[in-house]
Design a protein around this motif. Structure first.
Motif, PDB file in Angstrom:
ATOM      1  N   ALA A 148       0.838  -1.204   0.000  1.00 14.13           N
ATOM      2  CA  ALA A 148       0.000   0.000   0.000  1.00 14.13           C
ATOM      3  C   ALA A 148       0.873   1.254   0.000  1.00 14.13           C
ATOM      4  O   ALA A 148       0.613   2.207  -0.745  1.00 14.13           O
ATOM      5  CB  ALA A 148      -0.901  -0.017   1.222  1.00 14.13           C
ATOM      6  N   MET A 149       1.940   1.221   0.798  1.00  9.12           N
ATOM      7  CA  MET A 149       2.786   2.422   0.868  1.00  9.12           C
ATOM      8  C   MET A 149       3.435   2.693  -0.476  1.00  9.12           C
ATOM      9  O   MET A 149       3.546   3.838  -0.931  1.00  9.12           O
ATOM     10  CB  MET A 149       3.849   2.243   1.950  1.00  9.12           C
ATOM     11  N   ILE A 150       3.868   1.610  -1.144  1.00  7.42           N
ATOM     12  CA  ILE A 150       4.515   1.817  -2.443  1.00  7.42           C
ATOM     13  C   ILE A 150       3.481   2.285  -3.462  1.00  7.42           C
ATOM     14  O   ILE A 150       3.745   3.162  -4.291  1.00  7.42           O
ATOM     15  CB  ILE A 150       5.211   0.517  -2.880  1.00  7.42           C
ATOM     16  N   LEU A 151       2.277   1.736  -3.336  1.00  3.22           N
ATOM     17  CA  LEU A 151       1.200   2.198  -4.212  1.00  3.22           C
ATOM     18  C   LEU A 151       0.997   3.699  -4.002  1.00  3.22           C
ATOM     19  O   LEU A 151       0.793   4.461  -4.959  1.00  3.22           O
ATOM     20  CB  LEU A 151      -0.089   1.443  -3.893  1.00  3.22           C
ATOM     21  N   ALA A 152       1.110   4.110  -2.755  1.00  2.00           N
ATOM     22  CA  ALA A 152       0.956   5.542  -2.461  1.00  2.00           C
ATOM     23  C   ALA A 152       1.963   6.349  -3.277  1.00  2.00           C
ATOM     24  O   ALA A 152       1.630   7.385  -3.851  1.00  2.00           O
ATOM     25  CB  ALA A 152       1.160   5.788  -0.978  1.00  2.00           C
ATOM     26  N   SER A 153       3.184   5.821  -3.362  1.00  2.27           N
ATOM     27  CA  SER A 153       4.188   6.543  -4.144  1.00  2.27           C
ATOM     28  C   SER A 153       3.749   6.649  -5.606  1.00  2.27           C
ATOM     29  O   SER A 153       3.903   7.694  -6.235  1.00  2.27           O
ATOM     30  CB  SER A 153       5.528   5.816  -4.068  1.00  2.27           C
ATOM     31  N   VAL A 154       3.174   5.560  -6.111  1.00  2.00           N
ATOM     32  CA  VAL A 154       2.702   5.605  -7.497  1.00  2.00           C
ATOM     33  C   VAL A 154       1.625   6.676  -7.643  1.00  2.00           C
ATOM     34  O   VAL A 154       1.685   7.541  -8.520  1.00  2.00           O
ATOM     35  CB  VAL A 154       2.140   4.234  -7.912  1.00  2.00           C
TER      36      VAL A 154
END
Lengths: 516, 932, 113
Positions: A465-471
């Motif tokens: 989820a956190m990496i998705l946030a970066s996207v």
């Protein structure tokens, strides 16, 4: 009148007090309370943000004592930005911790809530001494969180962290006292006005106070030469705590911005405050040290800790340019770097759990169970941190490059050159370090078969989820960019802040007109 | 829309192929092929429009704040490259399908990565927005990293991949800087506008910098000297990757960039000399080394380098014709180099080796492949009737008309001829050495396995097209090439003819020279190899790894030196900064004294202060005798108390006193587990430094204090004095400030105390003090844990103390006192019981769970504050009233007192929690049951 | 009197800082206590020095500045909490680091795998 501004402090504080009162409640309940509180805080933060459109400054006079006499809470764009970021980050960390880390020590969730109360308090208060109090709240909570679980490394890092910060707090009191002695007030807006009225003979003393504050906040923000407590502390802390600490350095940066933009910058402007003259070289030096540290790290946590330092250096370097664009880009970068370094701490933990004795050290071991999944996550997160497109790291780096182009003047040109050089160098070094780390961790593997369990789905989900946030931060960056631009605008026009406070104050700020 | 589809369809394919797991290889390859096929047809459908000279643009917003837009462009140049990329991609997919036969997982992984890469390349060549182009540019670096590291279990593959990523990625960063600079000069990142403002850029002060950065990007990507080193090591990738990335597409990206920015950056001396020099150097090094590579792919890699150098050289000359020839050769190179790579892969699969010292005389086994290879090699060598010949001849022609002057003018064609000669030599070698040259050596598989018919299809097609282009270029490529050059350069094109073969002119002679010389050189290869082997061996990869390793080690050492884990150093740094920074500000102080008259000195205060000073200094002097030092510190606290009292702060005096008692008790307890003396560790020099630091800091603080105290004061406090009674309902202003005006601070501070208590609980919970930490002296301050006298004194003290604290609490609002002081006194009294009676004794008589107290206290304080919300007033708004009760007389009730009660409870709970857990440690039988 | 006060503050601060720079936990703890005495007095003296006029309303007009007193009181309590915590921490560290040196018996042990 609306009580919204006080809620980000009260919610976690109440939960914490409750958790202490009923200390025997089963962990499951504690987790529920903790998560609920974070979720509610996030909602409140968003509500506050939504309200900024019709009135850019939420004011809340505690005890119904009007400024400059009572303690005043002021929620502006910057506060909302920090509140939201903190709530989001805390949500991820709490969720991650709920999968076991919160068993390592007593009262994890209570302490976490205290920590949040302290952080949020620091973000919303408009009173300098109250800021000190909330700093103490968040610090003592962070000491306790850092030491959760015990062990030699934590003991040592904790001791250093605590002693240095206690000294820092003493310096904070000195600065506070000095400022009160010179201005006779504590409300930041009032103080700003009075500093403007101060006679020439007092300038030097007030500047000295500002410098003391620079030291205090610089220590929290991990600014060279005050940053050496950071690496071991972050390395020693348990993963979710380290991830949460990604916001701790940012508190120092927030305080720097708030105090210098408002209290000392009201008359001369942020860029002209004496501290800001020092910030530029210190920030670049910090960035340089961070780069070296990233290159020299021997395990993932260490590398991440130094990435935090790199982010601090980058952030402060951009901020020290003090132009509207530079500040906006820096604030955007703040959000990105906080989330991504936090994600990397959690990822280091996920990796470590699958590598037995070697943990996250950059040595060859048997293949991990979730080699592919973790590998992909690592790859994407690394891209984001190294500032490679199309992730948030690229967007913020690009923006900072564009914003730092003050090329017109000679000094501006050299400034730009230095900043660009180091910014790009840091990206380059991260590519080197991360590719080396990645190929060691995910490509090389010793023949013996893996002896580890699959990754916990929730933990994995959090990191995803956190990496998705970066996207999302790059694909849909526009709204956030607009917001940080608005934030920068309000930061760089402190007179609006003062005017807002004045509208509530009984009596003119800066004392009766006849005052010297 | 069509534009977007052209770029996105392969991406879509990439996701599909990656996600539909366990699909049969054939389906997967077909699935992979569909996207590109549609893209190809779309691209071809645009051909007529483009040839009519139209330029198609498509624009979508992404981040307007950064001028980062999703905008695409299709003109001749883009289309030429796009067609090349897609068509080659399809052939490679076909080739790979057979290459990976029997390895479905690999095949699938390759397909999706391959399509991802195709997207990136298409993105580069069709981007209208410079920043958007960068996105794809870096994407190619990343995907190639994964493709080269395809066989991650091989050390060489990992290293090659890392090297490529670092070099090309680094170039990408430079390009990023260059693009942003261009954008700032032009004021837009849209290619159309940038291309229109060539003069603006060329005349700008930043032009050299921009050129350098852009070239850095292009050169690293296109493996130009000295960045060419990554390409040979990228050969560890599976052959299909080499075919696509390292002959047809990725390495051409740099060239594309040079062509694209030709109108903006070229036609300056700087461009001429830098680019053509690099090109020439690359051309020669590549051609020379290629001859001596025994690995087929190695040879091809270096020949690729040299051909890229040739194209760069052509572009570098900056003439319009040069660019046309460059593009033409780029096209031809793709046609003849790709099949050669494919051949290398086939031979590798068939014989299990790529070493040309072993692979000989394969003509018996694969005659058909021999024919195809012959064609391509001939084209590479530049034999007539083949496409290679045309562009090579035109290259020679160009080299004769180079814009150089003087010696360079003659040097260029000479070196060009030499390069041609070398290329003939290695072309001959790759053909003759593999298929003839006697019998095979000891090959892993002998006789070689027969290549499947399918894998030969793409080779055949490409070889055939070499022939076709060679024979009738004007019908095949001429128009598109013309359009491409047109769109790259803008303006009119010089007259030229691709096909025309006028013999016996200078270029032709040069070709003949090259051919004969090359043959001769191949004849003499044995001797040359012997010579070459005597040259020192340099493995770029090893050096690169070594460099990286060194950098890492060096960094690690530096980090350890800086962050060496010594608190003393960190603290010293902190203090030094805290002295220097404010010090610089204080240089501006004109007058320290503020002119206010000082309050007259009186002997009592003087004496007290002197004792305070003396005991502080004494504490430092004897700090090695810990108990002694502790007592002296205690006396310091006592005299600070007295100073508070003297300067009319009774509340502070009371608080300080009770806190001091508490603190000393706690430290005493702690000391009983620690060594009683401190060893003499720091050398005199260190002590001197510390004294200097501490001294200057202290001096500074003293000076500041003096400066402020002697200055006139203006403060908001008058408000508090004025409103304390009327607004806060109390006459003790300090207390009213604490519980009312600034009650929020008090809430915070009691929170801190509560957290500290909980933290102490958590710290001591599972702490095993193994007996007592052995002291250097071995003696302890208290041999008898619960001394008799203390016990006798303590018990009667308790009720008294409780009454006192109750009194102090109640009067707090109007007289010195209040919740804190009361709380502390209570806990001192209670803790005395602990000291005296010991835990076991205390447990029987007193409550032993303190955490609820802490929680309850905080909640009470919070609840009081929240109460006011019910009346629509802000948090912590106080309310009070005076009542006349018969018998009791006037009585005041204030919510503030409720708040203060909460504080009181918190303080009691917190302090007792701390003490109890510390005391618990004294029971030598370890933690035992939890306390608090 | 102001001068005297300033000097005592300076001395307390100096001694505190010097002790904080020592190598063992206990002196450091003592140093922190001294330092907090120093800064508390500093903060207190920022309200200027007043004799025989506590800030308890009694009709007389002259009172000491109550605000710094309130602040110092807060600071004292916070300081106490911190002292208590750091004392216990030093105990724990002494056990876990096998020495009461601020860096433990072996500062680099956690660098190694």
């Amino acid at each position: 009148m609306s009580h919204l501004p006080i809620l980000p402090i009260l919610l976690p504080l109440l939960c914490a007090a409750l958790l202490i009162l009923c200390y025997a409640t089963p962990l499951a309940v504690q987790r529920l309370v903790s998560l609920a509180s974070v979720a509610l805080t996030l909602v409140v933060a968003l509500a506050l943000g939504a309200g900024l459109d019709e009135h850019p400054y939420w004011l809340y006079a505690l005890g119904d004592w009007m400024p400059p006499f009572g303690i005043l809470l002021v929620v502006d764009h910057l506060s909302v930005l920090m509140l939201t970021l903190t709530a989001v980050l805390a949500g991820f960390c709490t969720l991650y911790a709920c999968r076991g880390h919160d068993r390592q020590g007593a009262h994890f969730h209570a302490l976490l809530q205290f920590q949040l109360a302290g952080l949020n308090g620091a973000f919303v208060t408009g009173d300098l001494f109250n800021l000190f109090v909330f700093f103490e709240v968040l610090l003592i909570a962070s000491y306790a969180l850092l030491l959760q679980g015990g062990g030699a490394a934590r003991g040592r890092a904790g001791l250093h962290y605590v002693v240095l910060n206690l000294t820092g707090s003493a310096i904070f009191i000195l600065a506070l006292g000095l400022l009160y002695g010179m201005t006779g007030t504590l409300n930041m807006a009032d103080m700003a006005v009075r500093i403007g009225q101060a006679p020439e003979a007092d300038r030097a003393l007030i500047n000295a106070a500002s410098m003391l504050l620079l030291v205090v906040f610089g220590t929290k923000a991990a600014l060279l030469p005050l940053l050496f407590w950071l690496p071991r502390a972050y390395i020693a802390a348990s993963a979710p705590v380290a991830a949460l600490f990604a916001i701790m350095t940012k508190v120092g940066i927030y305080a720097l911005l708030r105090v210098f933009a408002l209290v000392f910058g009201l008359q001369v402007g942020l860029g002209e405050t004496q501290a800001w003259q020092w910030l530029w070289p210190m920030a670049l030096a910090t960035l340089a040290v961070g780069i070296v540290g990233v290159l020299g790290a021997s395990h993932l946590r260490g590398m991440t800790a130094y990435m935090v330092i790199v982010s601090v250096g980058t952030l402060l370097a951009a901020l020290s340019l003090a132009t509207h664009q530079a500040v906006s880009s820096a604030l955007f970068y703040l959000v990105h770097s906080t989330l991504m370094t936090a994600a990397f701490f959690l990822m280091a933990d996920l990796v470590a759990r699958q590598r037995g004795e070697a943990r996250d050290h950059l040595v060859v071991t048997a293949a991990m169970k979730n080699r592919l999944t973790l590998g992909i996550l690592f790859f994407v997160a690394a891209m984001a941190l190294a500032g490679l497109p199309p992730l948030s790291g690229f967007v913020s780096k690009l923006w900072m490059l564009q914003a730092s182009a003050g090329g017109a003047t000679e000094s501006g040109g050299s400034q730009q050159g230095l900043f660009w050089g180091l910014l790009l160098l840091s990206g380059f070094v991260m590519i080197i370090a991360l590719s080396r780390a990645g190929s060691k961790l995910f490509w090389r593997q010793s023949p013996e078969r893996a002896h580890n369990r699959r990754a916990d789905p929730v933990r994995l989900g959090v990191v995803m989820a956190m990496i998705l946030a970066s996207v999302l931060l790059s694909v849909m960056a526009s709204p956030l960019m607009d917001f940080t631009q608005a934030t920068a605008r309000s930061l760089l026009s402190p007179q609006d802040y003062v005017a807002a406070v004045q509208s509530l104050a009984d009596g003119p700020l800066g004392g009766p007109p006849d005052a010297p | 829309m069509a534009l977007l589809l052209i770029v996105l369809l392969p991406l879509l394919g990439a996701f599909l192929t990656a996600t539909c797991v366990r699909s049969r290889p054939r389906c997967n390859s077909l699935l992979a092929a569909t996207g590109p096929v549609i893209s190809l047809t779309l691209a071809l459908s645009l051909l007529p429009a483009i040839l009519r000279g139209e330029r198609l643009l498509a624009h979508w917003h992404w981040l307007p704040q950064l001028d980062l837009a999703l905008s695409l462009r299709m003109d001749g140049l883009s289309l030429l490259f796009a067609l090349l990329i897609i068509a080659m991609g399809l052939l490679v997919l076909l080739y790979a399908h057979f290459y990976f036969a029997g390895k479905p997982r690999d095949s699938q992984r390759f397909n999706s990565l391959m399509l991802l890469f195709m997207t990136a390349m298409l993105g580069i060549v069709t981007s209208e927005n410079l920043l958007f182009m960068l996105v794809f540019w870096e994407m190619t670096s990343l995907v190639s990293f994964l493709l080269i590291g395809f066989h991650a279990d091989r050390r060489e593959a990992r290293r090659g991949a890392r090297m490529t990523l670092v070099i090309t990625g680094g170039g990408g960063l430079a390009l990023l800087a260059g693009m942003v600079l261009i954008g700032q000069v032009v004021g837009s990142y849209q290619l159309t506008e940038v291309l229109a403002s060539g003069d603006l850029i060329r005349q700008h002060a930043h032009y050299p910098l921009i050129l350098a950065l852009v070239l850095l990007g292009a050169m690293t990507k296109s493996a130009q000297f000295p960045f060419h080193l990554w390409l040979p090591h990228a050969m560890t990738a599976p052959t299909p990757v080499s075919v696509y990335l390292h002959s047809a597409t990725m390495v051409k990206a740099g060239i594309f960039l040079l062509a694209r920015f030709h109108p903006v950056l070229a036609e300056t001396d700087l461009w001429l000399y830098s680019v053509s020099t690099v090109g020439m150097a690359t051309l020669l090094t590549g051609a020379f080394v290629a001859m001596f590579k025994h690995d087929i792919k190695g040879l091809l890699a270096y020949s690729t380098i040299s051909h890229l150098g040739l194209i760069t050289l052509l572009l570098g000359m900056g003439t319009r014709m040069g660019l046309i020839v460059g593009l033409f050769h780029l096209f031809n190179h793709a046609l003849f180099k790709a099949p050669l790579f494919m051949m290398a892969g086939i031979v590798d699969k068939a014989t299990g080796s790529r070493d040309m010292r072993l692979i000989n005389g394969l003509w018996r086994h694969m005659p058909y492949l021999m024919v195809l290879t012959g064609l391509c090699a001939a084209s590479m060598a530049g034999l007539p009737l083949l496409n290679g010949f045309l562009s090579k001849k035109m290259f020679f022609a160009e080299s004769l008309q180079s814009p150089f002057t003087g010696i360079l003018f003659w040097l260029t064609p000479a070196l060009a001829a030499v390069a041609g000669l070398l290329s003939v030599a290695y072309s001959v070698r790759i053909f003759h050495n593999i298929f003839f040259n006697g019998l095979p050596g000891a090959l892993p598989h002998y006789p070689p396995r027969k290549p499947s018919a399918g894998i030969l299809v793409p080779v055949t097609l490409l070889a055939a097209s070499c022939l076709v282009v060679g024979l009738v270029p004007q019908y095949v490529v001429h128009t598109l090439l013309q359009q491409a050059a047109q769109d790259a350069l803008g303006g009119a094109l010089p007259e030229y003819n691709l096909g025309l073969l006028h013999l016996f002119n200078m270029p032709f002679l040069m070709s003949v020279l090259a051919l004969s010389g090359g043959l001769a050189m191949y004849m003499a290869r044995r001797q040359l190899f012997a010579l070459y082997d005597r040259l020192p061996e340099v493995d770029a990869k090893e050096n690169f790894e070594w460099l990286m390793l060194r950098a890492g080690r060096f960094a690690e050492r530096q980090v350890h030196r800086l962050e060496n884990g010594s608190l003393q150093r960190y603290a010293a740094l902190l203090m030094a900064t805290a002295v220097v920074l404010p010090g610089t500000a204080l240089l501006g102080v004109q007058a320290w004294g503020g002119g206010e008259a000082m309050t007259p000195l009186d002997p009592v205060t003087l004496l007290g202060a002197l004792i305070l000073i003396a005991s502080a200094i004494a504490a430092v002097v004897v700090h090695r005798q810990r108990l002694m030092a502790l007592l002296l510190i205690g006396s310091c606290g006592l005299f600070v108390t007295l100073l508070f009292a003297r300067f009319s702060a009774p509340d502070l005096a009371l608080t300080q006193l009770s806190v001091e008692v508490m603190a000393v008790i706690i430290m005493m307890l702690a000391l009983s587990f620690l060594p009683q003396t401190t060893p003499r560790e720091s050398p005199p020099l260190r002590r001197g430094r510390d004294l200097l630091l501490a001294g200057s800091a202290g001096g500074g603080v003293a000076a500041l204090a003096y400066a402020v105290m002697t200055r006139p004061q203006q403060t908001i406090s008058d408000f508090f004095l004025a409103n304390s009674l009327t607004g806060g309902g109390g006459s003790n202003v300090v207390n009213v400030i604490l519980v009312d005006f600034r009650g929020f601070d008090t809430l915070g501070e009691s929170t801190v105390l509560g957290i500290a208590a909980v933290a102490v609980f958590a710290l001591t919970r599972n702490l095993q003090l193994k007996g007592r930490v052995a002291g250097d002296s071995g003696s302890y301050w208290a041999s008898e844990p619960h001394p008799m006298i203390l016990r006798m004194m303590a018990r009667p003290l308790l009720p008294v103390a409780l009454m006192v604290s109750a009194y102090i609490f109640l009067r707090g609002h109007n007289m010195p006192g209040g919740g804190f002081i009361a709380g502390l006194i209570t806990s001192v009294a209670l803790s005395l019981q602990y000291m005296a009676g010991g835990l076991a004794w205390a447990h029987q008589r007193m409550i032993t769970s303190f955490r609820p107290l802490v929680g309850a206290g905080l909640l009470l304080a919070l609840a009081t504050g929240l109460g006011s919300l019910a009346f629509g007033a802000p948090f912590l708004t106080s309310w009070f009233g005076h009542y006349h009760l018969p018998g009791l007389g006037e009585l005041e009730l204030a919510t503030a007192m409720l708040f203060d009660l909460g504080v009181f409870v918190t303080v009691v709970g917190a302090t007792l929690l701390i003490l109890a857990n510390l005391g618990k440690l004294m029971t030598l039988d370890g933690p035992g049951k939890e306390i608090g | 009197m102001e001068l005297l006060m300033a000097i005592s503050i300076g001395v307390l601060t100096t001694c505190g800082l010097y002790l904080i720079l020592r190598a063992r936990t206990f002196p450091v703890v003592l140093g922190l206590t001294l330092l907090s005495h120093g800064v508390n007095l500093f903060l207190f003296s920022m309200g200027r020095l007043t004799l025989e006029a506590p800030a308890v309303l009694d009709g007389s007009g002259n009172h000491a500045d109550p605000l710094p007193q309130a602040l110092v009181l807060t600071a004292i309590v916070i300081g106490f909490a911190m002292t208590a915590f750091v004392v216990v921490l030093s105990l724990r560290a002494a056990v876990e680091l096998r020495s009461d040196h601020v860096d433990g018996a072996d500062p680099d042990e956690d660098r190694r795998l």
